[in-house]
Each structure stands twice: as structure tokens, then as C-alpha cells.
Design a protein around this motif. Structure first.
Motif: not given
Length: 194
Positions: A52-77
Motif C-alpha cells: 500500500l505504501a508503494r502505490r502512488p498517491p491519487l493526488l500529488g503534492r504541490l511544492s513549487d509555484s504555478f509555472d509553465s509546466r502547470d500551465v501546460g498540464e492545465a491546458v491539456v486537462g
């Protein structure tokens, strides 16, 4: 005086390289050699917990500011969630309906905002200090609905899904699409591996 292998420099170097896979392999070996039912059950329970501990979490954890990668993920979603809404005539009917009912329009917008907020809240977006405008407003909470709204507006307009001759109706139709796209954008931003 004898030292255990744990005290040796070689052992401490290997301890640093010790990972979950190694632990699991050790438990599998232990499972084959324990001699009582109680010990076997303890080993198996430990293996279940480790799996169970090895399974990736359903939701990630945010550690950095909203950057171009996040924008790209938001556009795709946004795009993935929005495409069915854009091509579906039911979206146009719903948009037409809420455009004629200001209370339902406001409730629809509020519901969409709450959904996005709760998805982002699940990954503790408000704790990312680098992600605050003027030290107060979370960039994600502004950026994600903005990305979704702009995409809905542009795509529905250039693909002829709204008639701007009736601006209130068009606004209702774009709003319905934008809300669904905002949910997709927030999920695209928070899901691990996206």
C-alpha cells in the motif's frame, strides 16, 4: 571486540542505498522461513502495508509555484474535459437555460468554483507560499479558471459553437463549458505523473 556489520563503513554506505524493493525482497525471504502461524501473519501483514505504501498517491503534492509546466498540464486537462462539452448540443441547451435564469447562472459558476477550489485544496495548494499574488491570492486559484475560460471562449467561438449575436446566451454556453474545463485543468495540474 567484535563490531556488527552495521557499524562498518561499507554497511553504512549500503544502508543509504537500501530501498523499498530491498525491504520487500527481505520480507518475501522471511515469509518462506518463519516457523509459526503468528509470525507468518505478521510478515504477510507487513508486506500488505508495504504494498500500500508503494502505490502512488491519487493526488500529488504541490511544492513549487504555478509555472509553465502547470500551465501546460492545465491546458491539456481543460482540452480533454472540454472537447466532449464543446461538441455536445446539450451544453448549448444548458447554457441557453442558465443565461435566462440569473440565479441558476450564479449557482452554476459558484458550483464550478467550489469544485476547483476543493480539488486544489486536496493537495494543499494554499500552503505553497511561492504561489501567492501579493502574498494573499493563490495563483492556481486564478490561473486555472482563467486558462479554462479563455480556452472555452476561443474554441467555442472559432468552431462556431456560440452565436455572439445573442451575447447572454453565448456567455451561458461558454460558462458551462469553462466550468467543466476548469475541473479538467485542476485535475491535470494535481494528478501525479501528468
Amino acid at each position: 571486540m567484535s563490531h556488527s556489520s552495521r557499524d562498518s563503513p561499507a554497511a553504512s554506505a549500503s544502508d543509504e542505498e537500501f530501498d523499498v524493493e530491498d525491504v520487500y525482497e527481505e520480507l518475501e525471504e522471511l515469509e518462506g522461513i518463519v516457523d509459526s502461524a503468528a509470525e507468518l501473519e505478521q510478515v504477510r501483514e507487513t508486506m500488505r502495508v508495504l504494498r500500500l505504501a508503494r502505490r502512488p498517491p491519487l493526488l500529488g503534492r504541490l511544492s513549487d509555484s504555478f509555472d509553465s509546466r502547470d500551465v501546460g498540464e492545465a491546458v491539456v486537462g481543460s482540452f480533454l474535459f472540454g472537447m466532449p462539452m464543446i461538441v455536445e448540443d446539450g451544453t448549448l441547451e444548458i447554457g441557453r437555460f442558465i443565461a435566462g435564469n440569473p440565479l441558476f447562472f450564479a449557482l452554476t459558476v459558484a458550483f464550478g468554483f467550489v469544485l476547483v477550489y476543493e480539488i486544489l485544496h486536496a493537495v494543499e495548494f494554499e500552503k505553497v507560499e511561492a504561489d501567492l499574488l501579493w502574498g494573499v491570492v493563490p495563483v492556481r486559484l486564478v490561473g486555472i479558471p482563467t486558462i479554462a475560460g479563455v480556452m472555452a471562449l476561443v474554441l467555442m467561438t472559432i468552431w462556431g459553437r456560440v452565436e455572439w449575436a445573442t451575447p447572454l446566451t453565448a456567455a451561458g454556453q461558454v460558462t458551462v463549458t469553462a466550468i467543466v474545463m476548469a475541473v479538467g485543468a485542476s485535475l491535470g495540474d494535481v494528478l501525479p505523473g501528468t
